[in-house]
Motif scaffolding. Structure first.
Motif, PDB file in Angstrom:
ATOM      1  N   LEU B   2       0.834  -1.188   0.000  1.00 31.24           N
ATOM      2  CA  LEU B   2       0.000   0.000   0.000  1.00 31.24           C
ATOM      3  C   LEU B   2       0.877   1.249   0.000  1.00 31.24           C
ATOM      4  O   LEU B   2       1.876   1.326   0.695  1.00 31.24           O
ATOM      5  CB  LEU B   2      -0.904  -0.006   1.237  1.00 31.24           C
ATOM      6  CG  LEU B   2      -1.867  -1.184   1.331  1.00 31.24           C
ATOM      7  CD1 LEU B   2      -2.691  -1.084   2.598  1.00 31.24           C
ATOM      8  CD2 LEU B   2      -2.757  -1.258   0.111  1.00 31.24           C
ATOM      9  N   ASP B   3       0.442   2.206  -0.791  1.00 29.46           N
ATOM     10  CA  ASP B   3       1.205   3.436  -0.923  1.00 29.46           C
ATOM     11  C   ASP B   3       0.533   4.507  -0.068  1.00 29.46           C
ATOM     12  O   ASP B   3      -0.597   4.907  -0.334  1.00 29.46           O
ATOM     13  CB  ASP B   3       1.210   3.842  -2.400  1.00 29.46           C
ATOM     14  CG  ASP B   3       1.850   5.188  -2.610  1.00 29.46           C
ATOM     15  OD1 ASP B   3       2.568   5.644  -1.695  1.00 29.46           O
ATOM     16  OD2 ASP B   3       1.650   5.779  -3.682  1.00 29.46           O
ATOM     17  N   ILE B   4       1.220   4.963   0.993  1.00 28.02           N
ATOM     18  CA  ILE B   4       0.564   5.921   1.885  1.00 28.02           C
ATOM     19  C   ILE B   4       0.964   7.362   1.592  1.00 28.02           C
ATOM     20  O   ILE B   4       0.595   8.276   2.324  1.00 28.02           O
ATOM     21  CB  ILE B   4       0.825   5.607   3.383  1.00 28.02           C
ATOM     22  CG1 ILE B   4       2.319   5.548   3.662  1.00 28.02           C
ATOM     23  CG2 ILE B   4       0.146   4.320   3.795  1.00 28.02           C
ATOM     24  CD1 ILE B   4       2.640   5.691   5.132  1.00 28.02           C
ATOM     25  N   PRO B   6      -0.219   9.497  -0.482  1.00 26.53           N
ATOM     26  CA  PRO B   6      -1.326  10.472  -0.558  1.00 26.53           C
ATOM     27  C   PRO B   6      -1.623  11.134   0.776  1.00 26.53           C
ATOM     28  O   PRO B   6      -1.974  12.309   0.821  1.00 26.53           O
ATOM     29  CB  PRO B   6      -2.515   9.622  -1.022  1.00 26.53           C
ATOM     30  CG  PRO B   6      -1.907   8.496  -1.769  1.00 26.53           C
ATOM     31  CD  PRO B   6      -0.596   8.213  -1.103  1.00 26.53           C
ATOM     32  N   LEU B   7      -1.435  10.382   1.863  1.00 27.43           N
ATOM     33  CA  LEU B   7      -1.759  10.950   3.169  1.00 27.43           C
ATOM     34  C   LEU B   7      -0.783  12.053   3.569  1.00 27.43           C
ATOM     35  O   LEU B   7      -1.103  12.923   4.375  1.00 27.43           O
ATOM     36  CB  LEU B   7      -1.787   9.849   4.234  1.00 27.43           C
ATOM     37  CG  LEU B   7      -2.900   8.820   4.037  1.00 27.43           C
ATOM     38  CD1 LEU B   7      -2.806   7.711   5.061  1.00 27.43           C
ATOM     39  CD2 LEU B   7      -4.264   9.482   4.096  1.00 27.43           C
ATOM     40  N   TYR B   9       0.417  14.282   1.372  1.00 25.98           N
ATOM     41  CA  TYR B   9      -0.104  15.483   0.701  1.00 25.98           C
ATOM     42  C   TYR B   9      -1.226  16.100   1.513  1.00 25.98           C
ATOM     43  O   TYR B   9      -1.390  17.313   1.564  1.00 25.98           O
ATOM     44  CB  TYR B   9      -0.646  15.133  -0.690  1.00 25.98           C
ATOM     45  CG  TYR B   9       0.359  14.516  -1.616  1.00 25.98           C
ATOM     46  CD1 TYR B   9       1.590  15.121  -1.823  1.00 25.98           C
ATOM     47  CD2 TYR B   9       0.064  13.347  -2.309  1.00 25.98           C
ATOM     48  CE1 TYR B   9       2.516  14.560  -2.685  1.00 25.98           C
ATOM     49  CE2 TYR B   9       0.977  12.777  -3.169  1.00 25.98           C
ATOM     50  CZ  TYR B   9       2.211  13.393  -3.354  1.00 25.98           C
ATOM     51  OH  TYR B   9       3.108  12.833  -4.204  1.00 25.98           O
ATOM     52  N   VAL B  10      -1.997  15.208   2.158  1.00 30.34           N
ATOM     53  CA  VAL B  10      -3.112  15.673   2.971  1.00 30.34           C
ATOM     54  C   VAL B  10      -2.640  16.691   3.989  1.00 30.34           C
ATOM     55  O   VAL B  10      -3.181  17.787   4.098  1.00 30.34           O
ATOM     56  CB  VAL B  10      -3.768  14.474   3.692  1.00 30.34           C
ATOM     57  CG1 VAL B  10      -4.694  14.940   4.786  1.00 30.34           C
ATOM     58  CG2 VAL B  10      -4.505  13.606   2.694  1.00 30.34           C
ATOM     59  N   GLY B  13      -1.575  19.938   2.371  1.00 32.02           N
ATOM     60  CA  GLY B  13      -2.721  20.690   1.877  1.00 32.02           C
ATOM     61  C   GLY B  13      -3.412  21.459   2.990  1.00 32.02           C
ATOM     62  O   GLY B  13      -3.721  22.643   2.843  1.00 32.02           O
ATOM     63  N   ILE B  14      -3.627  20.784   4.101  1.00 27.11           N
ATOM     64  CA  ILE B  14      -4.326  21.434   5.206  1.00 27.11           C
ATOM     65  C   ILE B  14      -3.441  22.510   5.833  1.00 27.11           C
ATOM     66  O   ILE B  14      -3.881  23.612   6.138  1.00 27.11           O
ATOM     67  CB  ILE B  14      -4.749  20.389   6.259  1.00 27.11           C
ATOM     68  CG1 ILE B  14      -5.753  19.431   5.629  1.00 27.11           C
ATOM     69  CG2 ILE B  14      -5.346  21.060   7.476  1.00 27.11           C
ATOM     70  CD1 ILE B  14      -6.001  18.201   6.443  1.00 27.11           C
ATOM     71  N   PHE B  17      -3.449  26.045   4.232  1.00 25.42           N
ATOM     72  CA  PHE B  17      -4.517  26.986   4.573  1.00 25.42           C
ATOM     73  C   PHE B  17      -4.380  27.517   6.000  1.00 25.42           C
ATOM     74  O   PHE B  17      -4.618  28.700   6.253  1.00 25.42           O
ATOM     75  CB  PHE B  17      -5.885  26.334   4.363  1.00 25.42           C
ATOM     76  CG  PHE B  17      -6.220  26.231   2.918  1.00 25.42           C
ATOM     77  CD1 PHE B  17      -6.751  27.323   2.232  1.00 25.42           C
ATOM     78  CD2 PHE B  17      -5.977  25.065   2.210  1.00 25.42           C
ATOM     79  CE1 PHE B  17      -7.039  27.243   0.882  1.00 25.42           C
ATOM     80  CE2 PHE B  17      -6.262  24.983   0.865  1.00 25.42           C
ATOM     81  CZ  PHE B  17      -6.796  26.069   0.197  1.00 25.42           C
ATOM     82  N   SER B 146     -22.739   4.759   1.384  1.00 29.05           N
ATOM     83  CA  SER B 146     -22.777   5.407   0.082  1.00 29.05           C
ATOM     84  C   SER B 146     -23.847   4.794  -0.810  1.00 29.05           C
ATOM     85  O   SER B 146     -24.273   3.662  -0.603  1.00 29.05           O
ATOM     86  CB  SER B 146     -21.419   5.283  -0.604  1.00 29.05           C
ATOM     87  OG  SER B 146     -21.176   3.945  -0.953  1.00 29.05           O
ATOM     88  N   VAL B 148     -23.406   3.869  -3.812  1.00 24.30           N
ATOM     89  CA  VAL B 148     -22.824   2.730  -4.524  1.00 24.30           C
ATOM     90  C   VAL B 148     -22.828   1.502  -3.623  1.00 24.30           C
ATOM     91  O   VAL B 148     -23.175   0.396  -4.054  1.00 24.30           O
ATOM     92  CB  VAL B 148     -21.385   3.027  -4.982  1.00 24.30           C
ATOM     93  CG1 VAL B 148     -20.895   1.929  -5.895  1.00 24.30           C
ATOM     94  CG2 VAL B 148     -21.316   4.353  -5.697  1.00 24.30           C
ATOM     95  N   GLY B 149     -22.455   1.697  -2.356  1.00 27.97           N
ATOM     96  CA  GLY B 149     -22.491   0.590  -1.400  1.00 27.97           C
ATOM     97  C   GLY B 149     -23.899   0.026  -1.299  1.00 27.97           C
ATOM     98  O   GLY B 149     -24.106  -1.189  -1.346  1.00 27.97           O
TER      99      GLY B 149
END
Lengths: 378, 327
Positions: B2-4, B6-7, B9-10, B13-14, B17, B146, B148-149
């Motif tokens: 698993l590639d973490i 992205p978290l 960048y989270v 990003g926050i 601001f 969701s 979709v779910g």
């Protein structure tokens, strides 16, 4: 306690009826996700506690395992790889007649190889010639006891890419819930407590924009994103892009809710802070922020769940590749490509439901408050 | 593996601001304290700092796109050549779109009505029964998951196997146990729409339920006692006291669910993708955004259609909301 009456009994039964109808779909999904995938494909989940009869094809060991005894070649083994507790009823050696032999009865293959199969899956193959490298096919009818397993979860999380999609969805949903909260809280503060040019017009415009469905923004935004992507020489679709899209779509409703909340705070408090020489930023941090925590929590949960469950924005503003695809999009893709693999679909759906259900059961109060208030979300 | 990443960048990003608000205000505070008094142009500057990010987002993501969508609806599929009202003419002639409009209308009639009705009935029942809270939780739960779910959950229920095979879909298993032929439910035109709507009703009833539940507590106890003393039956009490009292709430719930239904997209896309005559506006729009490389003209017309449907109901909803705030 009320006394027992016919009408109260009827009410209870009617309510029970609704509850059962409402819970069964989810319950069936959950049970199915824990079932053995072969059983899942041939029997309803409501039979999962029963022993089921299954027809399967196994292959014996090949020449590697053979032993020579005098002038006979033997292979001994067990057709079940795992200890599945299956009980064999009958078996066959051709697909035409899969119930040809009873257990322990000696069967004969076309090439003269003899086989004896026992109830627990043990078998002995005997032949006068050397065996081929590949094993023999054996058709088995067996009774399979109820079996629950986490295999489906392992498979779906690590081999079908749902695990990565889970992380991706977190990476989309957390900032998409926090960023609007941060910028809208300042925005709502300014709209409520600060006097600046055009304030009332701006407020009216924001409230009016609540009527705009997000579909109105999709086409122009997608073309802006494409332009930015080609100018900067990067892909048009990215995490920051989708965060900002969600921020945009949640902006009006978040601002509206926060302003309604801020307006309900006593004005004197803000003015007292001003007299004490606090700047607006101080007032915001020291007075407004601590008071707003419950409101923030509700709005955060609402927006987080909205983003977590969203499909449309994730489809339009993210590439449908393993490193970006979100859970709902992945699930939709699986519905198309693996429509018959219910072990993957049920498990995938349940994984996508874990976070919402967790929030639902632990923070129900905030969740309901947010949902009821958030009915203005467009 | 698993590639973490992205978290990571989270956090960035926050942080971006938070830093913006903190440092811009921090420096402004510094300047203010140096001068010793707050100047009015600084107040405007402060307001600008507070408002700017939201304003920029608002303009880019709402104001501009609305105007642009309106403009694009008069242009060709690439948004280059002016084609007048051709896209609108297409819209009125296209049989697929007519199907979508009809289906949307069906959704609008069936889903809000049934969800509201079920919500009202269940809220009433649950209020008087000791295990009512648990019942409410269970019925409300689908709200959390969701579309979709929910689609997967129900597709599993509607699953179809040939007549000879064992049915693993609950609905067909029930049908077969009564001796009827199994059906491929979601492929039977017209009726399949009802099977998709059932999913939405399953989800939205919970929302109606919690709002009604809150509203029911507002009915004065004395009124209900009085009705009881006068010998009114429970049914009579329900129809002549509770329902009229909840009138405004019914309207609110109805508008909320109507708006959700007008934009119904996920369920249709996941279950049928508009096949077997289950097309709806939002799905058709999504389709035209990408069909044959995308047609921004027709897509924009469809977006406008959705907005025209949403405006009056949303306006009513906001008006109601503001009225409540005043009280």
């Amino acid at each position: 306690m009320k006394k027992f009456t016919l009408s109260s009994l009827l009410s209870q039964l009617l309510l029970l009826f609704f509850v059962v109808i409402w819970i069964i779909p989810t319950f069936g999904l959950f049970i199915s996700s824990l079932r053995d995938k072969d059983l899942l494909a041939i029997s309803g989940w409501w039979t999962s506690l029963k022993t089921t009869q299954v027809n399967e094809i196994y292959r014996s060991e090949g020449s590697k395992e053979q032993i020579q005894e005098n002038d006979l070649f033997l292979i001994k083994g067990n057709i079940f790889e795992d200890d599945s507790n299956k009980k064999i009823l009958s078996y066959g050696v051709t697909s035409k007649n899969i119930n040809e032999f009873d257990i322990e009865q000696v069967g004969v293959f076309k090439d003269g190889t003899k086989i004896q199969l026992f109830e627990n899956g043990n078998y002995i193959l005997t032949s006068s010639k050397e065996f081929k490298k590949k094993g023999k096919r054996i058709f088995v009818t067996s009774l399979s006891p109820p079996k629950f397993t986490l295999d489906n979860y392992r498979e779906v999380l690590f081999n079908e890419g749902l695990g990565q999609a889970f992380i991706n969805t977190l990476a989309v949903a957390i900032p998409s819930a926090i960023i609007p909260l941060v910028i809208c809280s300042f925005f709502a503060y300014a709209l409520t407590w600060m006097n600046f040019f055009g304030r009332d017009t701006l407020l009216a415009l924001v409230i009016a924009s609540l009527v705009v469905p997000l579909q109105m923004s999709l086409i122009p935004l997608l073309s802006i994103y494409n332009d930015i992507g080609s100018i900067m020489g990067v892909g048009a679709k990215s995490y920051p892009g989708v965060w900002m899209a969600h921020t945009g779509f949640g902006l009006a409703s978040t601002t509206f809710l926060l302003r309604n909340f801020l307006k309900s705070l006593p004005k004197e408090m803000i003015e007292a802070a001003k007299v004490d020489g606090a700047s607006h930023y101080d007032t915001f941090l020291r007075i407004i922020l601590p008071l707003s925590i419950p409101a923030f929590a509700s709005i955060f949960i609402l927006q987080f769940l909205w983003v977590w469950n969203d499909l449309l924005v994730g489809l339009v503003f993210l590439d449908q590749v393993p490193s970006e695809i979100i859970l709902s999009a992945k699930l939709r893709e699986l519905l198309g490509s693996r429509g018959e693999n219910w072990e993957i679909l049920t498990t995938g759906a349940f994984i996508s439901m874990t976070i919402p259900l967790l929030i639902f059961f632990s923070l129900q109060k905030y969740f309901i408050r947010g949902l009821v208030a958030g009915s203005v979300k467009g | 593996m698993l590639d973490i990443s992205p978290l990571l960048y989270v956090c960035l990003g926050i942080l971006f601001f938070l830093c913006y608000f903190h440092f811009s205000n921090f420096f402004l505070d510094k300047i203010d304290t140096k001068k010793g008094k707050i100047k009015s142009h600084n107040l405007n500057l402060r307001a600008f700092i507070f408002v700017a990010p939201a304003l920029i987002v608002f303009v880019i993501f709402i104001i501009y796109p609305v105007l642009e969508t309106f403009r694009l609806s008069f242009y060709d599929k690439y948004g280059r050549d002016f084609v007048g009202i051709n896209n609108y003419l297409w819209a009125f002639k296209d049989p697929e779109l007519r199907r979508g409009l009809l289906n949307n209308l069906g959704w609008l009639i069936v889903v809000p009505t049934l969800s509201t009705a079920f919500g009202l009935i269940i809220a009433n029942l649950a209020d008087r029964i000791w295990w009512g809270t648990i019942a409410k939780s269970i019925i409300f739960m689908p709200m959390a998951i969701s579309f979709v779910g929910a689609g997967v959950i129900w597709k599993f229920i509607y699953d179809y196997r040939g007549p000879g095979d064992e049915q693993i879909g609950l609905l067909n298993a029930i049908v077969v146990s009564f001796g009827y032929e199994p059906q491929a439910w979601i492929t039977i035109p017209i009726w399949n729409n009802l099977f998709l709507m059932a999913i939405m009703i399953w989800i939205q009833t919970g929302l109606a339920l919690v709002i009604f539940s809150a509203a029911l507590r507002g009915i004065p106890k004395e009124t209900l006692e009085a009705a009881k003393i006068d010998g009114a039956s429970e049914f009579k009490t329900f129809t002549s006291i509770i329902v009229p009292y909840l009138g405004p709430t019914i309207l609110v719930i109805w508008t909320i669910i109507t708006i959700v239904v007008l934009k119904i997209f996920d369920i249709v896309l996941a279950m049928t993708n508009g096949q077997w005559q289950t097309e709806v506006l939002a799905n058709l729009m999504f389709d035209w955004m990408f069909r044959g490389g995308g047609d921004s003209g027709r897509g924009s017309v469809l977006a406008l259609f959705i907005m025209i449907g949403v405006i009056p109901i949303m306006a009513l909803n906001i008006y109601k909301h503001k009225q409540e705030q005043k009280i």
